[in-house]
Enzyme design. Structure first.
Site: not given
Ligand code: NAD
Length: 324
Positions: A31, A71-72, A139, A143, A187, A204, A218
């Site tokens: 989205n 991933f969303a 959060y 999950k 991050h 920090i 980490r």
């Molecule tokens: N980045 C990290 O360090 C990390 C660590 C552990 C787990 N994760 C998990 O990995 C996944 C991706 O993380 P990321 O860093 O790429 O995040 P991100 O925010 O870059 O990507 C998430 C994507 O999901 C889309 N999105 C959000 N809500 C939506 C909805 N309702 N419908 C459709 N699309 C939607 C966003 O537009 C975005 O493009 C997540 O599920 C996150 O919980 C990430």
């Protein structure tokens, strides 16, 4: 064809690229609430919401997807404390709607982005998948709720799933096409880049932890190694592999000060910084045991060195100072 929800985001876009390189067709459903059209790299992008069962059904049906990589989500821990309703809505309702759509369209393979936040405060490190799950923020709880729903969806609808609990995703596409562009950026590595480039000083959070230099440790895992884990998970499901849960981390923790020092080395700039109080819910040490995914899927990170991670991240950051 693989449906990649959140494929315009950070980890999703790198994984979609890895899937295409492995020969898969990819359709992205996003989205664009946090994603970027450019990150699709020309793959078909359906602008739609994972909470909309009909939209997900249509995406699966029209693309004839044989699997979904999910991933969303929303993923800022502090934000989840302020807005649990929003986090349950996207992360739980959105995932369940996606699974409902899969069941209705007879799509039976699901790779799920989970997180080390499902563990909560570690009682021992490295964290193994058998460590108790006791998330300390909404959060992580959202999950875990999805992870716990998955066996029921397998039992009732035959959807097999691999849950990948990643540690700290970091780095960027070594070819420089993709990178990390979160807003706000929470991050450590990109924040250190911003400080080095004259932005706000790098904070920090706590320097009195029981670690060698007093700052938190980490496990930073390169986003292309994460992408590789996703492709392997999909292969496994395609070959009839059983549902499973895997940590994805390097098993090598780095401290906040080590990250800062790496950023200074790679960018050649000082990272102005300041001490800030500990954040609630920040354990001193978090790193993975990756033995299970190594044994089951043959996954071994190829870009695990902190300097490699920072160098790849910097290449993208330096050429995209304002993101995509
Ligand atoms: N980045 C990290 O360090 C990390 C660590 C552990 C787990 N994760 C998990 O990995 C996944 C991706 O993380 P990321 O860093 O790429 O995040 P991100 O925010 O870059 O990507 C998430 C994507 O999901 C889309 N999105 C959000 N809500 C939506 C909805 N309702 N419908 C459709 N699309 C939607 C966003 O537009 C975005 O493009 C997540 O599920 C996150 O919980 C990430």
């Amino acid at each position: 064809m693989i449906l990649v929800t959140g494929g315009a985001g950070y980890v999703g876009s790198h994984s979609a690229k890895a899937l295409r390189l492995a020969g898969y067709g990819v359709v992205i459903l996003d989205n664009l609430s946090a994603g970027h059209r450019e990150a699709a790299l020309g793959a078909p992008l359906i602008e739609g919401d994972i909470r909309d069962v009909d939209a997900v059904r249509r995406a699966i049906r029209e693309s004839r997807a044989s699997a979904v990589m999910h991933f969303a989500a929303r993923l800022v821990i502090a934000e989840s404390m302020r807005d649990p309703a929003g986090y349950y809505d996207t992360n739980v309702k959105g995932a369940l709607a996606t699974l409902e759509a899969m069941a209705a369209e007879h799509c039976h393979r699901f790779v799920f982005s989970s997180t080390c936040a499902v563990y909560g405060e570690p009682t021992e490190v490295p964290l193994r998948e058998t460590h108790p799950t006791a998330p300390i923020n909404p959060y992580g709880q959202t999950k875990l709720a999805v992870e716990q729903a998955l066996p029921h969806f397998e039992h009732a609808y035959g959807i097999r799933s691999i849950r990948l609990r990643y540690f700290n995703a970091a780095g960027a596409d070594p070819e420089g096409e993709l990178g990390e562009d979160h807003s706000p950026e929470v991050h450590a590595i990109p924040r250190a880049f911003d400080a080095a480039a004259g932005g706000p000083p790098f904070e920090i959070f706590g320097e009195d932890y029981p670690t060698p230099d007093g700052t938190c440790l980490r496990d930073y895992v390169h986003v292309t190694d994460l992408a590789d884990a996703h492709v392997r998970a999909l292969h496994c499901l395609e070959q009839g592999g059983a549902s499973a849960t895997y940590n994805v981390g390097t098993e090598r923790p780095s401290s906040v000060r080590e990250v800062m020092a790496a950023v200074e080395r790679i960018t050649g700039c000082a990272v102005p910084h300041r001490s800030a109080p500990r954040r609630t819910g920040d354990p001193a040490v978090l790193y993975a045991s990756a033995a299970r995914i190594r044994d089951a899927l043959g996954w071994v990170p190829q870009r695990a060195e902190l300097d490699t991670i920072v160098r790849d991240a910097w290449r993208w950051h330096a050429t995209h100072p304002r993101g995509y």
